[in-house]
Design a protein around this motif. Structure first.
Motif, short mmCIF file in Angstrom:
data_model
loop_
_atom_site.label_atom_id
_atom_site.label_comp_id
_atom_site.label_asym_id
_atom_site.label_seq_id
_atom_site.Cartn_x
_atom_site.Cartn_y
_atom_site.Cartn_z
N TYR A 58 1.03 92.38 20.22
CA TYR A 58 0.66 92.00 19.28
C TYR A 58 1.38 92.70 17.76
O TYR A 58 2.37 93.63 18.32
CB TYR A 58 -0.62 93.47 18.95
N VAL A 59 1.24 91.72 17.02
CA VAL A 59 1.98 92.43 15.92
C VAL A 59 1.49 94.08 15.45
O VAL A 59 0.33 94.70 14.90
CB VAL A 59 1.94 91.45 14.65
N GLU A 60 3.27 94.71 15.19
CA GLU A 60 2.83 95.66 14.13
C GLU A 60 2.73 95.83 13.14
O GLU A 60 3.76 94.84 12.12
CB GLU A 60 3.56 97.27 14.75
N PRO A 61 2.18 97.32 12.87
CA PRO A 61 2.36 97.22 10.31
C PRO A 61 3.65 96.66 10.30
O PRO A 61 4.79 97.33 10.72
CB PRO A 61 1.73 98.57 10.51
N GLY A 62 3.47 96.11 8.81
CA GLY A 62 4.92 96.16 8.41
C GLY A 62 6.16 95.19 8.58
O GLY A 62 7.45 94.80 8.70
N GLU A 63 5.45 94.42 10.59
CA GLU A 63 6.18 93.17 10.70
C GLU A 63 6.00 92.37 10.87
O GLU A 63 4.28 91.82 10.43
CB GLU A 63 6.59 93.83 12.62
N SER A 64 7.32 91.47 10.69
CA SER A 64 6.24 89.59 10.81
C SER A 64 6.57 89.14 12.25
O SER A 64 6.66 89.88 12.94
CB SER A 64 7.62 89.23 10.28
N VAL A 65 6.16 88.49 12.23
CA VAL A 65 5.47 87.71 13.58
C VAL A 65 7.25 87.11 14.18
O VAL A 65 6.86 88.13 15.50
CB VAL A 65 4.57 86.40 12.51
N GLU A 66 7.31 86.64 13.39
CA GLU A 66 8.98 86.56 13.88
C GLU A 66 9.43 87.73 14.45
O GLU A 66 10.46 87.98 15.21
CB GLU A 66 9.59 85.69 13.02
N GLU A 67 9.52 88.20 13.67
CA GLU A 67 10.21 90.18 14.26
C GLU A 67 9.53 90.79 15.77
O GLU A 67 10.06 90.78 16.42
CB GLU A 67 10.35 91.13 12.74
N CYS A 68 8.39 90.16 15.49
CA CYS A 68 7.88 90.70 16.53
C CYS A 68 8.11 89.99 18.17
O CYS A 68 7.73 90.19 19.00
CB CYS A 68 5.69 90.71 16.09
N VAL A 69 8.48 88.81 17.85
CA VAL A 69 8.63 87.95 19.28
C VAL A 69 10.05 88.37 19.97
O VAL A 69 9.54 88.98 20.78
CB VAL A 69 8.52 86.60 18.63
N VAL A 70 10.79 88.63 18.54
CA VAL A 70 11.93 89.75 19.08
C VAL A 70 11.82 90.65 19.50
O VAL A 70 12.61 90.65 21.21
CB VAL A 70 12.57 89.25 18.14
N ARG A 71 10.81 91.67 19.10
CA ARG A 71 11.32 93.01 19.91
C ARG A 71 10.28 92.75 21.13
O ARG A 71 10.52 93.71 22.40
CB ARG A 71 9.71 93.50 18.15
N GLU A 72 9.37 92.06 20.91
CA GLU A 72 8.33 91.64 22.65
C GLU A 72 9.03 91.90 23.33
O GLU A 72 8.98 91.55 24.27
CB GLU A 72 7.18 91.12 22.35
N VAL A 73 10.02 90.23 23.40
CA VAL A 73 10.72 89.38 24.39
C VAL A 73 11.63 90.61 24.82
O VAL A 73 12.28 91.50 26.38
CB VAL A 73 11.32 88.24 23.68
N ARG A 74 12.79 91.88 24.23
CA ARG A 74 13.71 91.72 24.28
C ARG A 74 12.95 93.68 25.17
O ARG A 74 13.62 94.05 25.61
CB ARG A 74 14.18 93.12 22.99
N GLU A 75 11.78 94.13 24.54
CA GLU A 75 10.50 95.60 24.94
C GLU A 75 10.21 94.52 26.54
O GLU A 75 10.80 95.35 27.53
CB GLU A 75 9.68 95.84 24.32
N GLU A 76 9.90 93.87 27.13
CA GLU A 76 9.26 93.36 27.65
C GLU A 76 9.99 92.56 28.69
O GLU A 76 9.80 93.02 30.39
CB GLU A 76 8.13 92.12 28.13
N VAL A 77 11.22 92.10 28.85
CA VAL A 77 11.98 91.88 30.03
C VAL A 77 13.17 91.92 29.40
O VAL A 77 14.34 91.44 30.41
CB VAL A 77 11.83 89.84 30.08
N GLY A 78 13.31 92.41 28.80
CA GLY A 78 15.36 93.29 28.08
C GLY A 78 15.68 91.97 27.43
O GLY A 78 17.26 92.06 27.84
N VAL A 79 15.58 90.30 27.46
CA VAL A 79 16.82 90.12 26.55
C VAL A 79 16.80 89.21 25.46
O VAL A 79 15.78 89.43 24.67
CB VAL A 79 16.32 87.90 27.64
#
Length: 278
Positions: A176-197
């Motif tokens: 999910y997209v967090e407040p104040g975050e663009s969708v592209e920023e969400c993609v980068v963050r979620e990939v980093r958080e979920e699988v570390g790459v």
């Protein structure tokens, strides 16, 4: 635009029509299908929370009966939206209608009372809105923006599985997209958080309404930039690179996750491109 299903705001005081019966991500089904005569339903002692006019299916007006509990109806049974997606997923118009109905039903059920003052909400005539007469707060059907992304490395795709998935199934990453975050920023963050790459700049591909319970899935493709897979505890049960020639069981064909995978395969292998479901 489909001619079989058209979402529309119908007057619940209008006579006739058919109705879907929904409660907690389940629909009532009998031997004739999902649509029941509206007048017949009104004669039953159903725990009705809300009645919504939702549109036209094959030219006929369709209403939604949102129930408080999944009541027993002779000759009928309850089926979950996910079950119906698997059974009728190839009928895109039917699935679009059920997805819309589930989201409207969930919205109506969750906004019976004002979150600001606690007063009972009223549906606004001629508008898909719940209105508080005490403090003037107004709520429209909720949408939760979320991203879903296929990460690739030439002839490999990064797929993961959640403990909630069906046995053996692997899918793309989502969040999910967090407040104040663009969708592209969400993609980068979620990939980093979920699988570390790390990934290169994600590219938007397509979107899909996803009624579990009210998501708008924004689909992306991103190329791998670096790092070693480290699954996020409790969120990701397993994650790994798969060859496009040797894939595990994949998500349902009706999902945007499957579409993103099939689209990459078609472009990599020279196949016809798939059609986005729904």
């Amino acid at each position: 635009m489909s001619l079989r299903w058209q979402a529309a705001l119908l007057d619940p005081l209008a006579p006739a029509g058919s109705a879907l019966v929904h409660c907690r991500q389940q629909f009532l089904v009998d031997a004739n299908g999902l649509l029941f005569p509206r007048d017949w339903l009104r004669r039953l002692d159903l725990p009705l929370l809300s009645e919504q006019g939702i549109g036209y299916f094959e030219g006929e007006p369709v209403y939604l009966f949102e129930l408080d509990v999944p009541a027993e109806v002779p000759g009928a049974q309850w089926q979950s939206l996910r079950q119906l997606m698997m059974l009728h997923g190839e009928d895109r118009d039917l699935f679009r209608m059920l997805g819309f109905a589930a989201q409207i039903g969930t919205w109506a059920s969750q906004h019976r009372f004002c979150g600001s003052c606690g007063s009972r909400m009223e549906q606004r005539p001629g508008e898909r809105a719940m209105h508080c007469p005490a403090c003037e707060v107004q709520h429209y059907p909720r949408l939760s923006p979320s991203m879903i992304v296929l990460v690739t490395r030439e002839d490999e795709v990064l797929l993961a599985r959640s403990p909630r998935f069906a046995p053996g199934v692997y899918s793309t990453l989502a969040g999910y997209v967090e407040p104040g975050e663009s969708v592209e920023e969400c993609v980068v963050r979620e990939v980093r958080e979920e699988v570390g790459v790390e990934i290169h700049t994600p590219r938007y591909m397509a979107s899909q309404g996803w009624p579990f319970p009210h998501s708008l899935m924004l689909g992306f493709h991103a190329e791998y930039a670096g790092g070693v897979i480290v699954p996020q505890p409790e969120e990701i049960e397993d994650a790994r690179w798969f060859s496009i020639h040797d894939l595990p069981p994949l998500p349902a064909t009706q999902s945007i996750a499957r579409y993103l995978i099939e689209l990459y395969l078609s472009r990599r292998l020279g196949r016809p491109e798939p059609v986005l479901p729904g």
